[in-house]
Design an enzyme around this catalytic site. Structure first.
Site, PDB file in Angstrom:
ATOM      1  N   THR A 163       3.309   2.591   3.468  1.00  0.00           N
ATOM      2  CA  THR A 163       3.422   1.220   3.808  1.00  0.00           C
ATOM      3  C   THR A 163       2.857   0.838   5.453  1.00  0.00           C
ATOM      4  OG1 THR A 163       5.433   0.275   5.034  1.00  0.00           O
ATOM      5  CG2 THR A 163       5.592   1.825   4.947  1.00  0.00           C
ATOM      6  N   ASP A 164       2.454  -0.417   5.118  1.00  0.00           N
ATOM      7  CA  ASP A 164       2.031  -0.989   6.307  1.00  0.00           C
ATOM      8  C   ASP A 164       2.672  -0.393   8.194  1.00  0.00           C
ATOM      9  OD1 ASP A 164       4.316  -3.026   5.729  1.00  0.00           O
ATOM     10  OD2 ASP A 164       2.359  -4.408   6.112  1.00  0.00           O
ATOM     11  N   GLU A 165       3.873  -0.231   7.700  1.00  0.00           N
ATOM     12  CA  GLU A 165       4.807   0.052   9.107  1.00  0.00           C
ATOM     13  C   GLU A 165       4.134   1.400   9.243  1.00  0.00           C
ATOM     14  OE1 GLU A 165       8.811  -1.005   8.390  1.00  0.00           O
ATOM     15  OE2 GLU A 165       8.714  -2.511   7.203  1.00  0.00           O
ATOM     16  N   TYR A 169      13.419   3.918   9.907  1.00  0.00           N
ATOM     17  CA  TYR A 169      12.186   3.613   8.420  1.00  0.00           C
ATOM     18  C   TYR A 169      10.815   4.357   8.551  1.00  0.00           C
ATOM     19  CZ  TYR A 169       9.851   1.652   4.698  1.00  0.00           C
ATOM     20  OH  TYR A 169       9.086   1.298   3.088  1.00  0.00           O
ATOM     21  N   LYS A 191       8.704   7.134   6.915  1.00  0.00           N
ATOM     22  CA  LYS A 191       7.764   6.945   5.860  1.00  0.00           C
ATOM     23  C   LYS A 191       5.991   7.991   6.722  1.00  0.00           C
ATOM     24  CE  LYS A 191       6.956   5.249   2.225  1.00  0.00           C
ATOM     25  NZ  LYS A 191       7.908   5.807   0.839  1.00  0.00           N
TER      26      LYS A 191
HETATM   27  P1  NAD Z   1      13.741  -0.134  -4.088  1.00  0.00           P
HETATM   28  O1  NAD Z   1      14.391   0.353  -2.152  1.00  0.00           O
HETATM   29  O2  NAD Z   1      13.525  -1.258  -4.064  1.00  0.00           O
HETATM   30  O3  NAD Z   1      13.491   1.381  -4.932  1.00  0.00           O
HETATM   31  C1  NAD Z   1      13.748   2.248  -3.960  1.00  0.00           C
HETATM   32  C2  NAD Z   1      14.838   3.369  -5.235  1.00  0.00           C
HETATM   33  O4  NAD Z   1      14.178   4.883  -4.854  1.00  0.00           O
HETATM   34  C3  NAD Z   1      15.838   2.486  -6.242  1.00  0.00           C
HETATM   35  O5  NAD Z   1      16.016   2.820  -6.613  1.00  0.00           O
HETATM   36  C4  NAD Z   1      16.846   4.336  -5.361  1.00  0.00           C
HETATM   37  O6  NAD Z   1      17.511   4.448  -6.225  1.00  0.00           O
HETATM   38  C5  NAD Z   1      15.557   5.390  -5.620  1.00  0.00           C
HETATM   39  N1  NAD Z   1      15.718   6.356  -4.912  1.00  0.00           N
HETATM   40  C6  NAD Z   1      16.242   5.915  -2.777  1.00  0.00           C
HETATM   41  N2  NAD Z   1      16.516   7.478  -3.207  1.00  0.00           N
HETATM   42  C7  NAD Z   1      16.255   8.727  -3.419  1.00  0.00           C
HETATM   43  C8  NAD Z   1      16.011  10.048  -3.878  1.00  0.00           C
HETATM   44  N3  NAD Z   1      16.199  10.545  -2.559  1.00  0.00           N
HETATM   45  N4  NAD Z   1      15.650  10.263  -4.764  1.00  0.00           N
HETATM   46  C9  NAD Z   1      15.332   9.825  -5.781  1.00  0.00           C
HETATM   47  N5  NAD Z   1      15.344   8.352  -5.937  1.00  0.00           N
HETATM   48  C10 NAD Z   1      15.736   7.967  -5.293  1.00  0.00           C
HETATM   49  O7  NAD Z   1      12.312   0.396  -3.272  1.00  0.00           O
HETATM   50  P2  NAD Z   1      10.950  -0.653  -2.958  1.00  0.00           P
HETATM   51  O8  NAD Z   1      11.128  -2.159  -2.405  1.00  0.00           O
HETATM   52  O9  NAD Z   1      11.024  -0.811  -4.524  1.00  0.00           O
HETATM   53  O10 NAD Z   1       9.631   0.180  -2.292  1.00  0.00           O
HETATM   54  C11 NAD Z   1       9.536   1.111  -3.501  1.00  0.00           C
HETATM   55  C12 NAD Z   1       8.485   2.591  -2.525  1.00  0.00           C
HETATM   56  O11 NAD Z   1       7.498   1.048  -1.474  1.00  0.00           O
HETATM   57  C13 NAD Z   1       8.908   3.134  -1.185  1.00  0.00           C
HETATM   58  O12 NAD Z   1       8.605   4.116  -1.128  1.00  0.00           O
HETATM   59  C14 NAD Z   1       9.162   1.603  -0.100  1.00  0.00           C
HETATM   60  O13 NAD Z   1       8.388   2.273   0.976  1.00  0.00           O
HETATM   61  C15 NAD Z   1       7.087   1.483  -0.246  1.00  0.00           C
HETATM   62  N6  NAD Z   1       7.186  -0.263   0.226  1.00  0.00           N
HETATM   63  C16 NAD Z   1       7.463  -1.111  -0.193  1.00  0.00           C
HETATM   64  C17 NAD Z   1       7.324  -1.711   0.101  1.00  0.00           C
HETATM   65  C18 NAD Z   1       8.212  -3.199   0.439  1.00  0.00           C
HETATM   66  O14 NAD Z   1       7.810  -4.407   0.085  1.00  0.00           O
HETATM   67  N7  NAD Z   1       9.553  -3.444  -0.412  1.00  0.00           N
HETATM   68  C19 NAD Z   1       5.828  -2.146   0.875  1.00  0.00           C
HETATM   69  C20 NAD Z   1       5.481  -1.203   1.172  1.00  0.00           C
HETATM   70  C21 NAD Z   1       5.621  -0.077   0.674  1.00  0.00           C
HETATM   71  O1  TDX Z   2      18.414 -11.350   6.754  1.00  0.00           O
HETATM   72  C1  TDX Z   2      17.189 -11.237   7.431  1.00  0.00           C
HETATM   73  N1  TDX Z   2      16.372 -11.972   8.185  1.00  0.00           N
HETATM   74  C2  TDX Z   2      14.812 -11.990   8.889  1.00  0.00           C
HETATM   75  O2  TDX Z   2      14.727 -12.945   9.719  1.00  0.00           O
HETATM   76  C3  TDX Z   2      16.141 -10.515   7.121  1.00  0.00           C
HETATM   77  C4  TDX Z   2      16.416  -9.023   5.745  1.00  0.00           C
HETATM   78  C5  TDX Z   2      14.680  -9.921   7.395  1.00  0.00           C
HETATM   79  N2  TDX Z   2      14.383 -10.992   8.631  1.00  0.00           N
HETATM   80  C6  TDX Z   2      13.069 -10.612   8.606  1.00  0.00           C
HETATM   81  C7  TDX Z   2      12.744  -9.522   9.365  1.00  0.00           C
HETATM   82  C8  TDX Z   2      10.719  -8.640   9.415  1.00  0.00           C
HETATM   83  O3  TDX Z   2      10.315  -9.869  10.112  1.00  0.00           O
HETATM   84  O4  TDX Z   2      11.795 -11.544   7.963  1.00  0.00           O
HETATM   85  C9  TDX Z   2      11.344 -10.208   7.846  1.00  0.00           C
HETATM   86  C10 TDX Z   2      10.618  -9.563   6.787  1.00  0.00           C
HETATM   87  O5  TDX Z   2      11.798  -8.885   6.190  1.00  0.00           O
HETATM   88  P1  TDX Z   2      12.028  -7.442   5.976  1.00  0.00           P
HETATM   89  O6  TDX Z   2      12.561  -8.683   4.010  1.00  0.00           O
HETATM   90  O7  TDX Z   2      13.346  -6.644   5.903  1.00  0.00           O
HETATM   91  O8  TDX Z   2      10.713  -6.818   5.470  1.00  0.00           O
HETATM   92  P2  TDX Z   2      10.106  -5.408   6.528  1.00  0.00           P
HETATM   93  O9  TDX Z   2      11.056  -5.237   7.693  1.00  0.00           O
HETATM   94  O10 TDX Z   2       8.953  -6.574   7.582  1.00  0.00           O
HETATM   95  O11 TDX Z   2       9.368  -4.084   5.236  1.00  0.00           O
HETATM   96  C11 TDX Z   2       8.956  -4.516   4.473  1.00  0.00           C
HETATM   97  O12 TDX Z   2       7.958  -4.519   4.104  1.00  0.00           O
HETATM   98  C12 TDX Z   2       6.980  -3.328   4.253  1.00  0.00           C
HETATM   99  C13 TDX Z   2       9.749  -3.500   3.341  1.00  0.00           C
HETATM  100  O13 TDX Z   2      11.406  -3.576   3.539  1.00  0.00           O
HETATM  101  C14 TDX Z   2       9.794  -2.487   3.504  1.00  0.00           C
HETATM  102  O14 TDX Z   2       9.454  -1.436   2.505  1.00  0.00           O
HETATM  103  C15 TDX Z   2       7.994  -2.150   3.282  1.00  0.00           C
HETATM  104  O15 TDX Z   2       7.451  -1.214   3.537  1.00  0.00           O
END
Ligand code: NAD
Ligand code: TDX
Length: 341
Positions: free
Chosen positions: A126-128, A150, A154
Site C-alpha cells: 500500500t501507499d501507506e 496498519y 504492512k
Molecule cells: P479486504 O479487507 O476487503 O479483504 C481482505 C481479505 O483477506 C478478506 O477476504 C479476509 O478474509 C482475508 N484475510 C484476512 N486475514 C487473513 C488470514 N490470516 N489468512 C487468510 N485470509 C485472510 O481488503 P482489500 O481492501 O481487498 O485489500 C486487499 C489487499 O490490498 C490488502 O493487502 C491491502 O493491504 C491492500 N491494499 C488495499 C487498498 C485499499 O484501498 N483497499 C489499497 C492498497 C493496498
Molecule cells: O468514516 C470515515 N470518515 C472519514 O473521514 C472513514 C472510514 C474515513 N474517513 C477518511 C479517512 C481517510 O482520510 O477518509 C479517507 C479514506 O479513509 P479509508 O477509506 O479508511 O482509507 P485509508 O485510511 O486512506 O486507507 C485505504 O487506502 C490504503 C485502505 O483502507 C487501505 O487498506 C489502503 O492500504
C-alpha cells in the site's frame, strides 16, 4: 505460471483480481485461499463459482500446516498475497490481528513458499508505507515512514519479502496501491460506508476538516496493475499503482452525494482519526514503463460504483448486521454525538 494461489481473494480487491484472472487466463488455475474473516465474503466470488479453473480453500495464511498442505495439493507455482487486515481504524482499536496476518502471515507464506519451491511471489502492499506526503510524490525508493499500526504492519510484511529475496534468492515482486474503490468493497471504508449510509439518509461522519487528500484508484485498474507486475515486474522490485487522481475527502463525498441524489447536509464533521495522515500521493512511472495504463476515469468509475451499491442492497444489507453494528458503535457512536475538534 500455471497454478496460482491468490490469498485474501474473498475480500474486495483480491476477489476482483480472482474474477479477472479466471476470465482473462483460462489456462491458469486460480486457487483462492482465504480465512473468511469479517471482511471475507464468498458472495464476492459467486460470479466465478462454476468456472473450471477456479477453486476455493478456507485457511489462515499464518497457519503453517494449512499453507503447506495447500501449496502441495494444488502444486502451486505462483503466489499472489492479498490477505491482510486492511482497515486503519480497526488497527487503532485492535492491532493484534494486523501483526498476526500482515506480518506473521506474510512470513509464513514466504517461508512455506520457499520450501515448496514456488516461483514468483507477489506481495500486495500500500501507499501507506510511505506515510504522510506533504508535497511531491512518493517513488519506490523512498524511506518507509508508516504512521498507523496498519501501515506499520504492512511495512513489516514488505521488509520480510525483501529479506527473502535478498537472503534466499526468492523471485519476489511488490505492488503498492493507492486508495481503491469500486463494487464489493466492505462498507467500513470511506466510499462504501458513506454511499450506503447516504442511501439510508444517515449522517456521514467526516473526520476532522475533511481536507485530507487521497489518490483514488478504481479497483479494475488496481487489478491490471497487479497483473502487469506479476507478468512483467522485475524480480526484487516494488511498483507503485496510483490513481493519479488526488482529491480532498470532502470533495469526494460531495461528488458521491450528487450521484446518490442526497443533500450535503448529511455530512457531519466529527473528531479526527488519531494519527491521521493528511496526504498520500505516488508517482507510477515505473509501472507505466512495464506497459500498464489506467482505463477508467474517476467520475465514470464513481458513478458506476454508486450504481452498484444502489442496485445491490442484498449484498451490503446482509453485512451491516451483527458484529458490524458493534464495530460501527465502537468507532462512531461517541464521534457522532460529539462536536468536531
Ligand atoms: P479486504 O479487507 O476487503 O479483504 C481482505 C481479505 O483477506 C478478506 O477476504 C479476509 O478474509 C482475508 N484475510 C484476512 N486475514 C487473513 C488470514 N490470516 N489468512 C487468510 N485470509 C485472510 O481488503 P482489500 O481492501 O481487498 O485489500 C486487499 C489487499 O490490498 C490488502 O493487502 C491491502 O493491504 C491492500 N491494499 C488495499 C487498498 C485499499 O484501498 N483497499 C489499497 C492498497 C493496498
Ligand atoms: O468514516 C470515515 N470518515 C472519514 O473521514 C472513514 C472510514 C474515513 N474517513 C477518511 C479517512 C481517510 O482520510 O477518509 C479517507 C479514506 O479513509 P479509508 O477509506 O479508511 O482509507 P485509508 O485510511 O486512506 O486507507 C485505504 O487506502 C490504503 C485502505 O483502507 C487501505 O487498506 C489502503 O492500504
Amino acid at each position: 505460471m500455471k497454478n496460482i494461489l491468490v490469498t485474501g481473494a474473498a475480500g474486495f480487491i483480491g476477489s476482483a483480481f480472482a474474477r479477472y484472472m479466471v476470465n482473462t487466463y483460462p489456462h491458469y488455475n486460480i486457487i483462492v485461499f482465504d480465512k473468511l474473516t469479517y471482511a471475507g465474503n464468498l458472495n464476492n466470488l459467486t460470479p466465478i463459482d462454476d468456472e473450471p479453473n477456479y477453486r476455493f480453500v478456507r485457511g489462515d495464511i499464518a497457519d503453517r500446516d494449512a499453507v503447506r498442505r495447500t501449496l502441495a495439493e494444488y502444486q502451486i507455482d505462483t503466489v499472489v498475497n492479498f490477505a491482510a487486515e486492511s482497515h486503519v481504524d480497526r488497527s487503532i482499536l485492535q492491532p493484534d490481528a494486523f501483526i498476526h496476518t500482515d506480518v506473521v502471515g506474510v512470513y509464513i507464506m514466504l517461508d512455506e513458499s520457499k520450501k515448496h519451491g514456488v516461483g514468483r511471489f507477489l506481495q500486495v502492499s500500500t501507499d501507506e508505507v510511505y506515510g504522510d506526503v506533504e508535497s511531491g510524490y512518493s517513488v519506490e525508493t523512498d524511506t518507509f515512514l508508516p504512521n498507523s499500526p496498519y501501515a506499520a504492519s504492512k511495512a513489516g510484511g514488505e521488509l520480510m519479502v525483501r529479506a527473502y529475496h535478498v537472503t534466499h534468492g526468492m523471485d519476489t515482486v511488490i505492488t503498492r496501491g493507492s486508495n481503491t474503490f469500486g463494487p464489493y468493497q466492505y462498507p467500513e471504508k470511506l466510499l462504501p460506508l458513506f454511499i450506503t449510509e447516504a442511501l439510508d439518509d444517515k449522517p456521514l461522519p467526516l473526520y476532522g476538516d475533511g481536507l485530507q487528500v487521497r489518490d483514488w484508484l478504481y479497483v479494475e485498474d488496481h487489478v491490471t496493475g497487479v497483473d502487469a507486475v506479476l507478468h512483467r515486474g522485475e524480480s526484487g522490485e516494488a511498483y507503485n499503482v496510483a490513481g493519479e487522481n488526488e482529491l480532498h475527502n470532502i470533495d469526494v463525498v460531495k461528488q458521491m452525494l450528487a450521484l446518490v441524489g442526497k443533500p450535503e447536509s448529511l455530512i457531519k464533521h466529527v473528531p479526527d482519526r488519531e494519527g491521521h495522515d493528511r496526504r498520500y500521493a505516488m508517482n507510477c512511472d515505473k509501472l507505466r514503463a512495464i506497459g500498464w495504463e489506467r482505463r477508467y476515469n474517476f467520475p465514470d468509475a464513481l458513478a458506476e460504483t454508486v450504481r452498484w451499491y444502489h442496485d445491490n442492497e442484498w449484498w451490503w444489507r446482509e453485512i451491516k448486521t451483527g458484529d458490524y453494528l458493534d464495530y460501527f458503535k465502537q468507532q462512531y457512536a461517541a464521534r457522532l454525538s460529539a462536536d468536531a475538534d
